[in-house]
Design an enzyme around this catalytic site. Sequence first.
Site, short mmCIF file in Angstrom:
data_model
loop_
_atom_site.label_atom_id
_atom_site.label_comp_id
_atom_site.label_asym_id
_atom_site.label_seq_id
_atom_site.Cartn_x
_atom_site.Cartn_y
_atom_site.Cartn_z
N GLU A 79 -6.44 76.94 -11.70
CA GLU A 79 -5.26 77.80 -11.75
C GLU A 79 -5.31 78.79 -12.92
OE1 GLU A 79 -1.87 75.14 -9.57
OE2 GLU A 79 -2.23 74.69 -11.69
N TYR A 125 21.89 80.68 -22.36
CA TYR A 125 20.51 80.51 -22.78
C TYR A 125 19.53 80.68 -21.64
CZ TYR A 125 21.63 79.41 -27.55
OH TYR A 125 22.05 79.53 -28.85
#
Length: 212
Positions: A79, A125
Amino acid sequence: MTAILSEETKLRDQIVSVGKSIFDRGLTFGSTGNISARLSSGELLMTPTNASLGSLAPERLSRFSAEGVHTGGDKPTKEAFLHQCMYCQQKMSGAVVHLHSTYAVAVSILADIDPDDVLPPLTAYYVMRVGSLPLVPYFPPGDKALADAVAEKAKTSHAVLLANHGPVVAGKTLLDAQYATEELEETAKLFFILRGQPVRPLTGAQREQLRG
């Protein structure tokens, strides 16, 4: 030369520390997930294939040239291209974290999510650290066609969610990428806790204020 070696040594140790923290708190498991960070030279350090983030060895991290060629360390993860295409689109990024974290993966499997922005803006956040989260269509792990799909979504977002797979998040620093990935996972958890309940996500104006 000493300064370069010192930078690399510190970054290797930081990758190991972040990997252990992520693993110990159950945000990844087995040999899933991978982390990369970019040196000032443009070269990359990355967790290798079949390695647990909970027991990384700094000297065995895979090393890549600025052009993406494997130049040292253990065999790289299949990956690796996910990280490389994030760096190509997010030029200011210094690190990328890819996890198979449970709640984020669960969200990626749902049929009724918005593919342009998977999670609602539930907290300040989340908006500040993640922003938007587009869904990348499913491709088998290691499929190079996934790189093109990720690169397209990464043009406008530093975080993407791979369908039936997990999140890939870039940040200016390794800690930025770590914290954004963790905020994404916690928001995915909130999303499931609140699923079916009336919710009050942040408004467009509130989101713009946070981004400003």
